[in-house]
Scaffold this active site. Structure first.
Site, mmCIF file in Angstrom:
data_model
loop_
_atom_site.group_PDB
_atom_site.id
_atom_site.type_symbol
_atom_site.label_atom_id
_atom_site.label_comp_id
_atom_site.label_asym_id
_atom_site.label_seq_id
_atom_site.Cartn_x
_atom_site.Cartn_y
_atom_site.Cartn_z
ATOM 1 N N LYS A 116 84.468 86.112 -44.840
ATOM 2 C CA LYS A 116 85.638 86.837 -44.297
ATOM 3 C C LYS A 116 85.489 87.113 -42.798
ATOM 4 O O LYS A 116 86.481 87.137 -42.063
ATOM 5 C CB LYS A 116 85.849 88.138 -45.046
ATOM 6 N N LYS A 158 83.725 96.067 -46.678
ATOM 7 C CA LYS A 158 83.965 94.821 -47.410
ATOM 8 C C LYS A 158 82.778 93.884 -47.284
ATOM 9 O O LYS A 158 82.144 93.829 -46.221
ATOM 10 C CB LYS A 158 85.170 94.085 -46.812
ATOM 11 N N GLY A 164 87.259 88.709 -55.573
ATOM 12 C CA GLY A 164 87.505 89.425 -56.826
ATOM 13 C C GLY A 164 87.378 90.931 -56.681
ATOM 14 O O GLY A 164 87.125 91.632 -57.656
ATOM 15 N N GLY A 165 87.535 91.409 -55.453
ATOM 16 C CA GLY A 165 87.500 92.856 -55.244
ATOM 17 C C GLY A 165 86.097 93.452 -55.281
ATOM 18 O O GLY A 165 85.935 94.663 -55.171
ATOM 19 N N GLU A 275 96.116 85.079 -46.661
ATOM 20 C CA GLU A 275 96.500 86.370 -47.243
ATOM 21 C C GLU A 275 96.626 87.442 -46.154
ATOM 22 O O GLU A 275 95.774 87.531 -45.268
ATOM 23 C CB GLU A 275 95.468 86.809 -48.275
ATOM 24 N N ARG A 291 91.645 77.050 -51.917
ATOM 25 C CA ARG A 291 91.835 76.390 -53.218
ATOM 26 C C ARG A 291 93.234 76.695 -53.715
ATOM 27 O O ARG A 291 93.949 77.486 -53.115
ATOM 28 C CB ARG A 291 90.807 76.939 -54.211
ATOM 29 N N ARG A 337 100.594 87.962 -65.417
ATOM 30 C CA ARG A 337 99.314 87.426 -65.920
ATOM 31 C C ARG A 337 99.004 88.094 -67.261
ATOM 32 O O ARG A 337 98.849 89.317 -67.319
ATOM 33 C CB ARG A 337 98.181 87.740 -64.957
HETATM 34 P P1 ADP Z 1 88.874 89.788 -52.397
HETATM 35 O O1 ADP Z 1 88.470 88.550 -51.659
HETATM 36 O O2 ADP Z 1 87.734 90.521 -53.012
HETATM 37 O O3 ADP Z 1 90.031 89.581 -53.328
HETATM 38 P P2 ADP Z 1 90.650 90.731 -50.258
HETATM 39 O O4 ADP Z 1 90.184 90.891 -48.863
HETATM 40 O O5 ADP Z 1 91.476 89.521 -50.577
HETATM 41 O O6 ADP Z 1 89.388 90.798 -51.251
HETATM 42 O O7 ADP Z 1 91.458 92.009 -50.716
HETATM 43 C C1 ADP Z 1 91.856 92.212 -52.055
HETATM 44 C C2 ADP Z 1 92.799 93.397 -52.127
HETATM 45 O O8 ADP Z 1 92.145 94.571 -51.621
HETATM 46 C C3 ADP Z 1 94.040 93.271 -51.269
HETATM 47 O O9 ADP Z 1 95.052 92.535 -51.904
HETATM 48 C C4 ADP Z 1 94.412 94.727 -51.098
HETATM 49 O O10 ADP Z 1 94.993 95.241 -52.279
HETATM 50 C C5 ADP Z 1 93.065 95.394 -50.939
HETATM 51 N N1 ADP Z 1 92.687 95.474 -49.517
HETATM 52 C C6 ADP Z 1 92.001 94.554 -48.806
HETATM 53 N N2 ADP Z 1 91.846 94.933 -47.530
HETATM 54 C C7 ADP Z 1 92.445 96.135 -47.421
HETATM 55 C C8 ADP Z 1 92.640 97.079 -46.353
HETATM 56 N N3 ADP Z 1 92.151 96.842 -45.147
HETATM 57 N N4 ADP Z 1 93.330 98.214 -46.628
HETATM 58 C C9 ADP Z 1 93.810 98.469 -47.863
HETATM 59 N N5 ADP Z 1 93.664 97.649 -48.902
HETATM 60 C C10 ADP Z 1 92.992 96.495 -48.696
#
Ligand code: ADP
Length: 445
Positions: A116, A158, A164-165, A275, A291, A337
């Protein structure tokens, strides 16, 4: 065009890829674990081979076993699907080293976007807007406190290699910063073998808006109408739709143009999704997936374009013959889903499907990997089916989704159909005025 493809995946996405191969008249082979011997993706393939035991490391993540299967079947290309090795640059390199095509972007692009921090640097170069962040990894506690002071609480920790959160922690107050960084690092190390973390401003009411891209590696790149994936639980998407009625149309169009320029100039090849979070009329890039995504279906339904077929065609060397004008949205599409999980606790519910009666009729598409009597093993993702409803507008799509969910029969295991029905009847969902934290907040109220 390829003669034979190996699908190195399972479940509904493997079935979806098999269908794209059939439409392109390509022979399709699959692999399976011992737990999946009777699975739908095994039954639908021309041939399938067992590559190992039930745990993913023994089978769907075992690069030597997958390469051996590919060489046994003499395939021209490997489709990695979603999850498992789909964003593993090392796997892509090894597939190519063996003289086969990896159906996806170059290993270099997978590497950059898989981190990231690197992805955000790249996005910055292309003038994509970013959430305020630590501009790189957090080095020590002094650095972390200084970043938090600049960004201002609440902040989000992060994992650079996250997905996957996992490896994410919200920090509201200074006193919790160090302990939550430690937690995020531990989770990241366990999940991805890398404990690098960074910090972002935590947005309190953003929507998750993403742009599906299709590029041919020869300087042609197209963007699809935005998808709204804001109905989430534990950072996981649950309902996705396209288009989003509550974004600034000019801003989202300009963003799509910028994304297409970026991917064209990178020489990006295949499908990918950029995203963004959207808050107060502004977009903020958060990551790119290199992907196909679970929710590609809603984009297919509103544009009539088969993204997986295009992914395969591009991998085989075709030039994009579509133009941006060919990508016009028709109506509105929503995906629910269906997960094999308890609606209250969200605990996975593996077991045997007694009855599966998919809904159908006008405007309904069902992508699944199950059938009457099939087994949902406990080792994998709990996603078992996706219901996609297409309507002339959003209320029509919602109405059709309600019909589809009422008709859908899945017995033998517990799944989240009723949970979806509850959301579809919620006034906030109907108005469309929700954000990524809405569902979680609603559940804890
Ligand atoms: P992953 O790769 O683990 O899915 P992402 O960066 O795509 O993580 O973020 C997944 C979700 O987390 C986002 O869709 C959003 O709901 C939340 N999120 C991510 N970054 C932020 C942020 N800076 N502030 C608030 N929510 C966030």
């Amino acid at each position: 065009m390829f003669k034979r493809i190996l699908v190195a995946n399972r479940g509904e996405i493997a079935v979806r890829i098999i269908r794209a191969c059939r439409d392109l008249n390509i022979e399709v082979y699959t692999v399976h674990s011992t737990a999946d011997a009777e699975s739908m993706h095994v039954r639908l393939a021309d041939h399938s081979i067992c590559v190992g035991g039930p745990s993913p490391t023994e089978s769907y993540l075992s690069i030597p076993a997958l390469l051996e299967a590919a060489s046994l079947f003499s395939v021209d290309a490997i489709h990695p699907g979603i999850g498992f090795l789909a964003e593993n640059a090392n796997f892509a390199r090894m597939v190519e080293k063996q003289g086969m095509v990896f159906i996806g972007p170059s290993p270099e692009h997978i590497d950059i976007m898989g981190n990231k921090i690197h992805a955000k640097k790249m996005a910055q170069q292309f003038q994509l807007p970013l959430v305020p962040d630590s501009q790189g990894p957090l080095t020590d506690s002094t650095h972390a406190h200084s970043c938090a002071n600049t960004i201002q609480y609440p902040v989000l920790i992060k994992a650079a290699g996250g997905g996957g959160g996992r490896g994410m922690r919200i920090v509201h107050e200074k006193k919790d910063l160090e302990s939550l960084i430690d937690e995020a690092k531990t989770e990241a190390l366990q999940g991805f073998g890398d404990n690098t973390v960074f910090m972002e401003k935590y947005l309190t009411k953003p929507r998750h808006i993403e742009i599906q891209m299709l590029a041919d590696g020869k300087g042609n790149a197209l963007f699809f109408p935005e998808r709204d994936c804001s109905v989430q639980r534990r950072y996981q998407k649950l309902i996705e739709e396209s288009p989003c009625l509550l974004v600034d149309r000019k801003k989202v169009h300009d963003l799509g143009v910028k994304c297409a320029k970026a991917l064209a100039s990178m020489g990006y090849k295949g499908v990918g999704t950029l995203e963004f979070l959207y808050e107060n009329n502004n977009f903020y890039f958060i990551e790119m997936n290199t992907r196909i995504q679970v929710e590609h279906t809603v984009s297919e339904v509103i544009t009539g374009i088969d993204l997986i077929a295009w992914q395969i065609r591009i991998a085989s060397g075709e030039t994009l013959s579509l133009s941006q004008d060919d990508i016009t949205p028709h109506g509105h599409a929503i995906e629910c889903r269906i997960n094999a999980e308890d609606s209250e606790t969200f605990a996975p519910q593996p077991g045997h499907i007694e009855t599966f009666l998919p809904s159908c009729g006008p405007g309904i598409r069902v992508d699944s990997g199950i059938y009457n009597g099939s087994f949902i093993p406990p080792y994998y993702d709990s996603l078992i089916a996706k219901i996609i409803a297409h309507g002339t507008d959003r209320p029509h799509a919602i109405q059709r989704m309600k019909r589809a969910l009422a008709e859908l029969v899945i017995t033998g295991i517990t799944c989240n159909i009723q949970f979806h029905q509850k959301i579809l009847n919620n006034p906030t969902f109907i108005e469309g005025d929700f954000h990524v934290h809405w569902l979680e907040q609603m559940n804890t109220e």
